[in-house]
Design an enzyme around this catalytic site. Structure first.
Site, PDB file in Angstrom:
ATOM      1  N   VAL A 197      48.603 -73.795 -34.494  1.00  0.00           N
ATOM      2  CA  VAL A 197      47.193 -73.462 -34.334  1.00  0.00           C
ATOM      3  C   VAL A 197      46.970 -72.115 -35.007  1.00  0.00           C
ATOM      4  O   VAL A 197      47.758 -71.186 -34.830  1.00  0.00           O
ATOM      5  CB  VAL A 197      46.791 -73.375 -32.847  1.00  0.00           C
ATOM      6  CG1 VAL A 197      45.308 -73.026 -32.709  1.00  0.00           C
ATOM      7  CG2 VAL A 197      47.114 -74.678 -32.127  1.00  0.00           C
ATOM      8  N   CYS A 198      45.899 -72.019 -35.802  1.00  0.00           N
ATOM      9  CA  CYS A 198      45.531 -70.747 -36.417  1.00  0.00           C
ATOM     10  C   CYS A 198      46.700 -70.223 -37.264  1.00  0.00           C
ATOM     11  O   CYS A 198      47.284 -70.979 -38.047  1.00  0.00           O
ATOM     12  CB  CYS A 198      45.108 -69.779 -35.303  1.00  0.00           C
ATOM     13  SG  CYS A 198      44.221 -68.301 -35.834  1.00  0.00           S
ATOM     14  N   THR A 199      47.063 -68.971 -37.117  1.00  0.00           N
ATOM     15  CA  THR A 199      48.117 -68.388 -37.948  1.00  0.00           C
ATOM     16  C   THR A 199      49.522 -68.788 -37.503  1.00  0.00           C
ATOM     17  O   THR A 199      50.507 -68.321 -38.075  1.00  0.00           O
ATOM     18  CB  THR A 199      48.011 -66.856 -37.978  1.00  0.00           C
ATOM     19  OG1 THR A 199      47.997 -66.358 -36.632  1.00  0.00           O
ATOM     20  CG2 THR A 199      46.752 -66.423 -38.702  1.00  0.00           C
ATOM     21  N   THR A 247      44.879 -72.872 -41.795  1.00  0.00           N
ATOM     22  CA  THR A 247      45.090 -71.733 -40.917  1.00  0.00           C
ATOM     23  C   THR A 247      43.744 -71.061 -40.686  1.00  0.00           C
ATOM     24  O   THR A 247      42.697 -71.581 -41.107  1.00  0.00           O
ATOM     25  CB  THR A 247      46.123 -70.756 -41.537  1.00  0.00           C
ATOM     26  OG1 THR A 247      46.490 -69.775 -40.576  1.00  0.00           O
ATOM     27  CG2 THR A 247      45.567 -70.074 -42.792  1.00  0.00           C
ATOM     28  N   ALA A 259      43.117 -75.180 -37.948  1.00  0.00           N
ATOM     29  CA  ALA A 259      42.445 -73.973 -38.422  1.00  0.00           C
ATOM     30  C   ALA A 259      42.359 -72.980 -37.263  1.00  0.00           C
ATOM     31  O   ALA A 259      43.116 -73.055 -36.307  1.00  0.00           O
ATOM     32  CB  ALA A 259      41.069 -74.324 -38.979  1.00  0.00           C
TER      33      ALA A 259
END
Length: 199
Positions: free
Chosen positions: A105-107, A125, A158
């Site tokens: 998730v995300c970074t 990301t 993202a």
């Protein structure tokens, strides 16, 4: 029963881990304590200080957690430190081949990239970190226009709230759309399952 392991570390983004935790836990509850067992995993024993000061005590450490079927790596500023922790990266490399699914998730995708899990795959990301993801894994196809990517066993979401979409998609993939819709309805979350890029 599938085992879900969610990695926690200092400066982890709260919704990055709490969103997936909620999705899989609610799905389990609505199914009568079936389908998923959800574990939080710290790098070491003790308290993790998440973003903005939230303190969390993970249930397991890297050494004690059962082999997961689903491994979730969230993001946050703390991922930058993980990129320089060979022990954590090696743990991910060792666990990933035995997992049914690996997701970020995300970074968290930066960590998967550094661990070598995104080579030749689509990935995404947080919008502020697309270039950093490209630098870490030049062979990945970085998607800037989707909520999540899916390439067989490896998925990336993202930024921040996109982890909820990804987790509901995983519930639908494993247990059917109706199960995911029931979870989303309980959470009062508007979910359409149309935000992904699949290969």
């Amino acid at each position: 029963m599938r085992t879900v392991a969610i990695l926690l570390f200092d400066d982890v983004e709260v919704l990055d881990f709490a969103g997936p935790f909620e999705v899989f836990s609610v799905t389990r509850e609505l199914a009568g304590d079936q389908l998923f067992t959800v574990h939080t995993v710290g790098l070491n024993p003790g308290t993790v200080r998440a973003r903005n000061g939230l303190k969390v005590v993970p249930e397991h450490t890297l050494e004690s957690v059962p082999q997961p079927d689903l491994l979730i790596v969230p993001g946050g500023y703390g991922t930058r430190a993980l990129l320089h922790q060979p022990g954590v990266l090696d743990w991910i490399r060792r666990k990933a081949p035995k997992c049914e699914l690996v997701a970020s998730v995300c970074t968290g995708s930066l960590v998967l990239a550094k661990a070598g899990l995104l080579a030749g795959l689509p990935a995404t990301t947080h919008y502020e970190c697309f270039d950093q993801l490209r630098a870490l894994e030049p062979t990945a196809t970085v998607r800037e226009d989707v909520r999540f990517t899916e390439a067989d066993r490896v998925l990336t979401a993202a930024g921040i709230s996109a982890g909820i979409d990804l987790s509901l998609h995983l519930v639908a993939r494993l247990h059917g759309v109706a199960t995911a819709q029931k979870t989303a309805a309980y959470m009062e979350y508007h979910w359409t399952n149309d935000g992904g890029a699949r290969r």
